[in-house]
Enzyme design. Structure first.
Site: not given
Ligand code: RIB
Length: 313
Positions: A46-47, A224, A249, A255, A285, A294
């Site tokens: 996420k980071g 959505e 996907d 993120d 994305s 993406s």
């Molecule tokens: O938010 C998606 C992310 O969650 C993925 O990239 C996975 O690695 C998890 O951290």
């Protein structure tokens, strides 16, 4: 946050993972073996995802993280370098880097397991020191894939130097009061909001009550349906819709939202425009497979930024 001239600097204190994504017609039952449709290995966490989204939009991004001494760690560093993300504060320890096996079904929905590995080895001292090395940071961003006390140390350093702190409490876990006190903006998704507050994000009253209780600026992402923002005075909820798309996907969409929102905020776009930019990048994305792979690139980024800057907000 004051209007920013030139690209904003964003510090992301958080996780990196290698995403191991299986695309399936349906998820297997216990004891069942299934043949999947496709496999993709990519860069995630996420980071790292939020760092990449902010960078793609034009921010100067400093990543603060811990990697293992494995090939995945080397690959991750190369990936950051490819985006022009500053890795001077990425630390390494013996052992495995973070990984995330992910299952994606045909409607784009996902199931994710994270195995943190080195992500849990970053220390509070390292995090705080890294933030202090970036005195011009407009915003410091954290998530829940590294220990909360490490994020708290980073946020304390951010506060000392006047940077805005943004917490994406994902994956959901009880919020430590120490971290909450240092958080300016809290951005859970709908599932995380329900877990943290016990309320429904459909209810304006629940959103306002949670923002007031946590004394944070609250934005809840609604998939959505876009995102809901509670006003600074805790008296109003604005729901900003997302552009309609056909999802392939959804991994990393949250993120993309956070990275874009933080970019918007730190570049002085205003909070409403920042949320709209977050919605636009997240929606874009989900039309492509993968996580960072993406996210919108060059021309599409220019288009999305022009749309947000061009419309009255
Ligand atoms: O938010 C998606 C992310 O969650 C993925 O990239 C996975 O690695 C998890 O951290």
């Amino acid at each position: 946050m004051a209007t920013h001239h030139g690209p904003p600097t964003v510090v992301v204190v958080g996780s990196t993972n290698i995403d191991l994504v299986a695309y399936l017609s349906r998820v297997p039952r216990s004891g069942e073996t299934l043949v999947g449709r496709r496999f993709q290995m990519g860069f995630g966490g996420k980071g790292a995802n939020q760092a990449v989204m902010a960078r793609l939009l034009g921010a100067e991004v400093v990543m603060v993280n811990c990697l293992g001494d494995d090939t995945y760690g080397d690959m991750t560093l190369d990936n950051f370098a490819g985006f022009g993300i500053d890795t001077a504060n990425v630390y390494r320890v013996p052992g495995a880097s973070g990984v995330a096996p992910i299952w994606v079904e045909p409607d784009g929905s996902n199931r994710i397991i994270i195995i943190p590995g080195a992500n849990h080895e970053l220390t509070g001292d390292q995090a705080a020191r890294s933030v202090r090395r970036t005195p011009d940071a407009g915003a410091v961003v954290g998530q829940f894939e590294i220990p909360q006390e490490v994020t708290a140390a980073a946020f304390a350093a951010a506060r000392e130097q006047g940077a805005t702190t943004v917490l994406n409490p994902a994956p959901a876990a009880a919020l430590s009061s120490g971290l909450l006190e240092l958080t300016d903006w809290l951005i859970p998704n709908e599932v995380e909001f329900e877990t943290l507050s016990g309320g429904s994000p459909d209810s304006d009253r629940a959103l306002v009550a949670f923002a007031e209780e946590t004394a944070t600026r609250l934005v809840v992402t609604l998939g959505e349906d876009g995102a809901a923002v509670v006003s600074a005075g805790f008296d109003r909820v604005e729901r900003l819709p997302s552009p309609g798309v056909d999802p392939v996907d959804t991994t990393g969409a949250g993120d993309a939202f956070v990275g874009a929102f933080v970019f918007g905020l730190a570049s002085g776009l205003g909070e409403r425009a920042a949320v709209r930019l977050g919605n636009a990048c997240a929606a874009d994305s989900v039309t492509r497979p993968g996580t960072q792979s993406s996210f919108p690139r060059s021309e599409r980024i220019e288009q999305l930024l022009a749309e947000i800057r061009g419309s009255s907000v």
